[in-house]
Design an enzyme around this catalytic site. Structure first.
Site, PDB file in Angstrom:
ATOM      1  N   SER A  58     -31.874-137.062  51.632  1.00 44.24           N
ATOM      2  CA  SER A  58     -31.075-138.253  51.952  1.00 44.24           C
ATOM      3  C   SER A  58     -29.695-137.918  52.520  1.00 44.24           C
ATOM      4  O   SER A  58     -28.699-138.563  52.168  1.00 44.24           O
ATOM      5  CB  SER A  58     -30.959-139.168  50.725  1.00 44.24           C
ATOM      6  OG  SER A  58     -32.243-139.632  50.347  1.00 44.24           O
ATOM      7  N   GLY A 118     -34.318-135.657  57.062  1.00 44.27           N
ATOM      8  CA  GLY A 118     -35.546-136.385  57.347  1.00 44.27           C
ATOM      9  C   GLY A 118     -35.241-137.704  58.044  1.00 44.27           C
ATOM     10  O   GLY A 118     -35.030-137.746  59.260  1.00 44.27           O
ATOM     11  N   GLU A 165     -34.250-128.746  48.472  1.00 44.55           N
ATOM     12  CA  GLU A 165     -34.501-130.181  48.588  1.00 44.55           C
ATOM     13  C   GLU A 165     -35.014-130.723  47.256  1.00 44.55           C
ATOM     14  O   GLU A 165     -36.221-130.652  46.974  1.00 44.55           O
ATOM     15  CB  GLU A 165     -35.555-130.455  49.659  1.00 44.55           C
ATOM     16  CG  GLU A 165     -35.168-129.972  51.042  1.00 44.55           C
ATOM     17  CD  GLU A 165     -35.872-130.776  52.134  1.00 44.55           C
ATOM     18  OE1 GLU A 165     -35.177-131.322  52.982  1.00 44.55           O
ATOM     19  OE2 GLU A 165     -37.111-130.860  52.106  1.00 44.55           O
ATOM     20  N   ASN A 205     -36.259-133.069  60.502  1.00 43.83           N
ATOM     21  CA  ASN A 205     -37.697-133.081  60.198  1.00 43.83           C
ATOM     22  C   ASN A 205     -38.196-134.489  60.518  1.00 43.83           C
ATOM     23  O   ASN A 205     -37.960-135.421  59.753  1.00 43.83           O
ATOM     24  CB  ASN A 205     -37.892-132.747  58.711  1.00 43.83           C
ATOM     25  CG  ASN A 205     -39.334-132.873  58.279  1.00 43.83           C
ATOM     26  OD1 ASN A 205     -40.235-133.049  59.101  1.00 43.83           O
ATOM     27  ND2 ASN A 205     -39.569-132.785  56.978  1.00 43.83           N
ATOM     28  N   TRP A 206     -38.878-134.609  61.649  1.00 41.54           N
ATOM     29  CA  TRP A 206     -39.320-135.945  62.085  1.00 41.54           C
ATOM     30  C   TRP A 206     -40.561-136.410  61.340  1.00 41.54           C
ATOM     31  O   TRP A 206     -40.991-137.544  61.507  1.00 41.54           O
ATOM     32  CB  TRP A 206     -39.574-135.939  63.602  1.00 41.54           C
ATOM     33  CG  TRP A 206     -38.337-135.760  64.435  1.00 41.54           C
ATOM     34  CD1 TRP A 206     -37.049-135.648  63.993  1.00 41.54           C
ATOM     35  CD2 TRP A 206     -38.267-135.674  65.871  1.00 41.54           C
ATOM     36  NE1 TRP A 206     -36.190-135.496  65.052  1.00 41.54           N
ATOM     37  CE2 TRP A 206     -36.910-135.508  66.222  1.00 41.54           C
ATOM     38  CE3 TRP A 206     -39.218-135.711  66.894  1.00 41.54           C
ATOM     39  CZ2 TRP A 206     -36.486-135.390  67.548  1.00 41.54           C
ATOM     40  CZ3 TRP A 206     -38.796-135.594  68.215  1.00 41.54           C
ATOM     41  CH2 TRP A 206     -37.437-135.439  68.535  1.00 41.54           C
ATOM     42  N   LYS A 207     -41.159-135.526  60.566  1.00 36.22           N
ATOM     43  CA  LYS A 207     -42.364-135.864  59.794  1.00 36.22           C
ATOM     44  C   LYS A 207     -43.408-136.513  60.692  1.00 36.22           C
ATOM     45  O   LYS A 207     -43.481-136.206  61.877  1.00 36.22           O
ATOM     46  CB  LYS A 207     -41.991-136.748  58.595  1.00 36.22           C
ATOM     47  CG  LYS A 207     -40.858-136.155  57.765  1.00 36.22           C
ATOM     48  CD  LYS A 207     -40.710-136.818  56.430  1.00 36.22           C
ATOM     49  CE  LYS A 207     -39.536-136.203  55.696  1.00 36.22           C
ATOM     50  NZ  LYS A 207     -39.411-136.674  54.335  1.00 36.22           N
ATOM     51  N   GLU A 209     -43.675-132.337  50.585  1.00 31.87           N
ATOM     52  CA  GLU A 209     -44.798-133.223  50.928  1.00 31.87           C
ATOM     53  C   GLU A 209     -46.062-132.404  51.199  1.00 31.87           C
ATOM     54  O   GLU A 209     -47.170-132.891  50.992  1.00 31.87           O
ATOM     55  CB  GLU A 209     -44.407-134.115  52.129  1.00 31.87           C
ATOM     56  CG  GLU A 209     -43.414-135.178  51.684  1.00 31.87           C
ATOM     57  CD  GLU A 209     -42.480-135.695  52.758  1.00 31.87           C
ATOM     58  OE1 GLU A 209     -42.739-135.459  53.954  1.00 31.87           O
ATOM     59  OE2 GLU A 209     -41.479-136.348  52.388  1.00 31.87           O
ATOM     60  N   HIS A 226     -42.740-127.535  52.589  1.00 34.26           N
ATOM     61  CA  HIS A 226     -42.059-128.807  52.313  1.00 34.26           C
ATOM     62  C   HIS A 226     -42.733-129.456  51.108  1.00 34.26           C
ATOM     63  O   HIS A 226     -43.938-129.323  50.919  1.00 34.26           O
ATOM     64  CB  HIS A 226     -42.150-129.720  53.546  1.00 34.26           C
ATOM     65  CG  HIS A 226     -41.277-130.940  53.416  1.00 34.26           C
ATOM     66  ND1 HIS A 226     -41.679-132.046  52.705  1.00 34.26           N
ATOM     67  CD2 HIS A 226     -40.038-131.205  53.881  1.00 34.26           C
ATOM     68  CE1 HIS A 226     -40.704-132.947  52.740  1.00 34.26           C
ATOM     69  NE2 HIS A 226     -39.695-132.461  53.441  1.00 34.26           N
ATOM     70  N   GLY A 283     -35.981-138.947  50.863  1.00 31.72           N
ATOM     71  CA  GLY A 283     -36.433-140.266  51.314  1.00 31.72           C
ATOM     72  C   GLY A 283     -36.115-141.382  50.340  1.00 31.72           C
ATOM     73  O   GLY A 283     -36.631-142.486  50.476  1.00 31.72           O
TER      74      GLY A 283
HETATM   75  C1  PEP Z   1     -36.971-134.080  54.074  1.00 31.43           C
HETATM   76  O1  PEP Z   1     -38.040-134.616  53.857  1.00 31.43           O
HETATM   77  O2  PEP Z   1     -36.931-132.889  54.429  1.00 31.43           O
HETATM   78  C2  PEP Z   1     -35.760-134.874  53.895  1.00 31.43           C
HETATM   79  C3  PEP Z   1     -34.659-134.243  53.626  1.00 31.43           C
HETATM   80  O3  PEP Z   1     -35.908-136.241  54.003  1.00 31.43           O
HETATM   81  P1  PEP Z   1     -34.736-137.346  53.864  1.00 31.43           P
HETATM   82  O4  PEP Z   1     -33.547-136.865  54.643  1.00 31.43           O
HETATM   83  O5  PEP Z   1     -35.341-138.591  54.472  1.00 31.43           O
HETATM   84  O6  PEP Z   1     -34.462-137.474  52.418  1.00 31.43           O
END
Ligand code: PEP
Length: 245
Positions: A205, A226, A160, A8-10, A95, A93, A166
């Site tokens: 993470s 992410g 998640e 997920n490049w956001k 976010e 998601h 993050g």
């Molecule tokens: C995400 O936002 O889907 C995610 C898993 O982010 P990160 O790996 O940076 O925690």
């Protein structure tokens, strides 16, 4: 079945950076057993799909609207993502749920729109830190599953925990094992036999160092990544830790 490693490049990467990152992932994907997916910002899906043509890496969006078209300024419809090469879409998601007020009901409608457009949805669920501390994590995730998934559901779930996204803090392998076992039970309770075949990813993470342990947990069918997916070497290292499930 192979594990799915989804990036997920956001809201990251200008167009040239997105294409370069996609090409770096594709260049290293040759010896990887896992199924690979990258989800750039919608604006770059077409260019990334073009860059990945002929590779084993698939492309997805990060969200879609619940309608196929219409007066929805600034939104992106599922058929538009499919039209430019996406095969997947991340939905619900945290976010989106937190920053855009997305509800379970809206996520469910988006799932239906994605399916109608031929996209496979990855539906995200997970509890906040407060909910976990309060012992409500399974209740919250159970409600998210019953509210967000249409019946039938031909997609993937990503567990998640919000406090692990993050933050560099990862759920312990035991936390992940417990929640994935609960999600499986819940899927079978809600969907019957079909619930056994729904893949459940872990996200939060995931890094090259913790991927082997997390991806070895029972019922973990892959990872939604992410931050580490913005570095091709790290993303590929995570994918190398994948196994057959
Ligand atoms: C995400 O936002 O889907 C995610 C898993 O982010 P990160 O790996 O940076 O925690």
């Amino acid at each position: 079945m192979r594990q799915l490693i989804a990036g997920n490049w956001k809201m990251n990467c200008l167009s040239a950076e997105a294409v370069a990152l996609a090409k770096d992932v594709a260049a290293g994907a040759g010896d990887i057993q896992a199924e690979l997916l990258v989800c750039p910002v919608a604006l770059h899906v077409a260019a990334v799909a073009q860059a990945l043509k002929g590779s084993t890496v698939a492309v997805g969006g990060q969200d879609c609207h619940q309608e196929a078209k219409g007066a929805h300024t600034g939104d992106i419809a599922a058929p538009m993502l499919a039209d430019v090469g996406a095969a997947w879409v991340i939905l619900g998601h945290s976010e989106r749920r937190q920053n855009h007020g997305e509800t379970d009901e809206l996520v469910r409608e988006k799932c239906l729109a994605a399916a109608a457009a031929g996209l496979t949805p990855i539906v995200c669920v997970g509890e906040t830190e407060e909910q976990r501390v309060g012992g409500q994590e399974t209740e919250v995730v159970g409600w998210q599953i019953s509210g967000s998934l249409p019946k039938p559901f031909n997609g993937v779930i990503a567990y998640e925990p919000l406090w692990a996204i993050g933050t560099g803090r990862t759920a312990t392998e035991q936390d992940v094992a417990n929640m994935h076992a609960f999600i499986r039970e819940e899927l079978v309770r809600q969907f019957g036999e079909a619930g056994r075949g729904i893949r459940i990813l872990y996200g939060g993470s995931v890094r090259p160092a913790n991927a082997p342990g997390l991806l070895a947990v029972p019922e973990v069918a892959g990872a939604l990544v992410g931050g580490a997916s913005l570095n091709a070497a790290d993303f590929l290292a995570i994918a190398r830790a994948a196994r057959s499930v």
